[in-house]
Design an enzyme around this catalytic site. Structure first.
Site, mmCIF file in Angstrom:
data_model
loop_
_atom_site.group_PDB
_atom_site.id
_atom_site.type_symbol
_atom_site.label_atom_id
_atom_site.label_comp_id
_atom_site.label_asym_id
_atom_site.label_seq_id
_atom_site.Cartn_x
_atom_site.Cartn_y
_atom_site.Cartn_z
ATOM 1 N NE ARG A 162 121.689 -19.228 54.143
ATOM 2 C CZ ARG A 162 120.838 -19.396 53.866
ATOM 3 N NH1 ARG A 162 119.462 -20.141 54.008
ATOM 4 N NH2 ARG A 162 120.672 -19.259 52.557
ATOM 5 C CB SER A 239 128.434 -18.750 51.872
ATOM 6 O OG SER A 239 127.662 -19.158 50.632
ATOM 7 C CD GLU A 344 125.531 -20.409 55.963
ATOM 8 O OE1 GLU A 344 125.659 -21.310 56.045
ATOM 9 O OE2 GLU A 344 126.084 -19.131 55.282
#
Length: 352
Positions: A162, A239, A344
Site C-alpha cells: 500500500r 478500508s 490508509e
C-alpha cells in the site's frame, strides 16, 4: 487518446462534494485541470507563486479536516485512455471495465475500487490478491522539483504494501499511467482464496477476465465497497486501516499475546510480508470488541454494517466525528493486542 467524459466547472468549494466520505470543509480556491499539459502548467504556476496545493482525484482516499484546506485545490480532471495507457483523472472502475470489454486482462481483480487512475500507483492499490505493482509498466509525471515531465518505470517506484515512493509527497504529479496487460482475455492467476471459491476454481487458475470482474464486484457489494449514494455503508474511504505488518523479531510475542486473548487454539489470520508477518486489521478490530455497525459520536459515524474495516458517515457527520471513532478503534486494538493500526487514507489538516 479517446476522451470519455467531461467535467463541469464546480460551483462550490466545499470539499464534502468531492470526497467519498462526504466530509471536509471548504478550499480557499478550487481549480480544475482538464488535460495533462494544463495540470502540469497549473501546478507549476502555483508552486512559483508559493501557494499551498492539494491535488484531488476521485476523493476516495482523503480525510479532509472540518476547517478545509487553506490553499488551492487542483482537481485532476484529465480523462480518457488508449488501451493500456490511461489519463490520471479517469474514473478507475470505468477504465477497468473498458479493458475487460476490450479483451485485456490483468486489472479485473481491481474492479469496483473508487477513485481515479492516477492514484493507483501512488498507494500501490490492491485487492483480491492483485496489486498495481504487478501490472504497472510506467507512470508519466510532472516533477515539481525540476519542472520537467518524466516517465518513470515501475521498478523505480519503490513499491511495497500500500505504498510507493510517490506516497506522502506531491513531488511527482501523475499525469498518466501505463499498464502491462495480457491480450488473451483471461484474468491474472486467481490468488485470493475467497475469490477462487466464488469462481469455483482452484487458487492459481485463470478465468475469463469478465467472469473474474463480475465475481469481484459481487464480493465488494456484499461488503459495502462499491459506491452507492443510497447506501451509507459506502460513504467511506474504503478500508480505513492497513493490515499491520509485525516485524519478524516481534511476531512470537505478538502472536502469544493474541493467543492469550482469543485462545491458543484459535487460528490467527497471517500472511508473509517483507521483514515480517501481515495480520488482518479487520480480524483484530472485531476481536478487540468492535463489531460491524459499532457507532461513534451520536451515531453519526460507525463501522460499516457489512465490513469492520470501513469507517462510514451515516449522514450529518463531521470529520472530527470520524477521527474520534478511528481513535477509539485503533486505541482498542492497541490496548488489547499491542498492535498499532495505521490509517490508509491521507489525512489533510487533521490527524489521529
Amino acid at each position: 487518446m479517446r476522451v470519455v467524459s467531461t467535467v463541469e466547472t464546480p460551483t462550490s468549494h466545499d470539499l464534502r462534494a468531492y470526497t467519498t466520505l462526504r466530509l471536509g470543509g471548504p478550499a480557499r480556491r478550487f481549480v480544475e485541470a482538464r488535460t495533462a499539459a494544463e495540470l502540469a502548467e497549473t501546478v507549476g504556476e502555483l508552486d512559483a507563486a508559493g501557494e499551498p496545493v492539494l491535488l484531488l482525484g476521485g476523493g476516495s482516499n482523503l480525510v479532509v479536516a472540518d476547517a478545509g484546506f487553506d490553499g488551492v485545490v487542483v482537481r485532476i480532471a484529465n480523462t480518457g485512455w488508449d488501451g493500456s495507457t490511461v489519463s490520471a483523472g479517469q474514473d478507475w472502475d470505468a477504465y477497468v471495465a473498458a479493458t475487460v470489454a476490450e479483451g485485456l486482462g490483468g486489472l479485473e481483480c481491481l474492479s469496483g475500487i473508487p477513485g481515479s487512475a492516477g492514484a493507483t500507483p501512488i498507494q500501490n492499490v490492491g485487492a483480491y490478491g492483485c496489486e498495481i505493482s504487478e501490472v504497472l509498466h510506467s507512470v508519466e509525471l510532472y516533477d515539481r522539483g525540476t519542472g520537467q515531465i518524466r516517465t518513470i518505470p515501475a521498478d523505480e517506484l519503490g513499491f511495497a504494501y500500500r505504498t510507493s515512493v510517490l506516497k506522502g509527497t506531491d513531488q511527482g504529479v501523475v499525469l498518466s499511467v501505463r499498464f502491462s496487460l495480457n491480450e488473451d482475455g483471461l484474468s491474472a492467476p486467481i490468488r485470493y482464496a475467497e475469490l477462487a471459491r466464488a469462481l469455483g476454481v482452484e487458487v492459481g487458475e485463470r478465468v475469463p477476465a469478465a467472469q473474474a470482474r463480475d465475481a469481484v464486484l459481487q464480493l465488494r457489494r456484499r461488503k459495502g465497497m462499491v459506491l452507492d449514494a443510497a447506501d451509507h455503508d459506502t460513504w467511506s474511504a474504503g478500508s480505513f486501516f492497513t493490515n499491520p505488518i509485525v516485524p519478524d523479531e516481534q511476531v512470537g510475542d505478538v502472536l502469544a499475546r493474541i493467543g492469550d486473548v482469543v485462545g491458543a487454539d484459535v487460528a490467527v489470520p497471517q500472511y508473509p510480508a517483507d521483514g515480517g508477518v501481515k495480520l488482518s486489521a479487520a480480524w483484530l478490530i472485531e476481536r478487540a470488541g468492535f463489531g460491524k455497525g459499532h457507532q461513534g459520536p451520536g451515531g453519526r459515524v460507525s463501522l460499516s454494517t457489512k465490513h469492520t474495516l470501513a469507517l462510514t458517515n451515516r449522514g450529518g457527520a463531521s470529520t472530527e466525528d470520524l477521527l474520534e471513532l478511528a481513535r477509539e478503534v485503533a486505541g482498542g486494538v492497541r490496548e488489547v493486542f499491542g498492535v498499532q493500526l495505521r490509517p490508509e487514507p491521507l489525512l489533510i489538516g487533521c490527524r489521529l
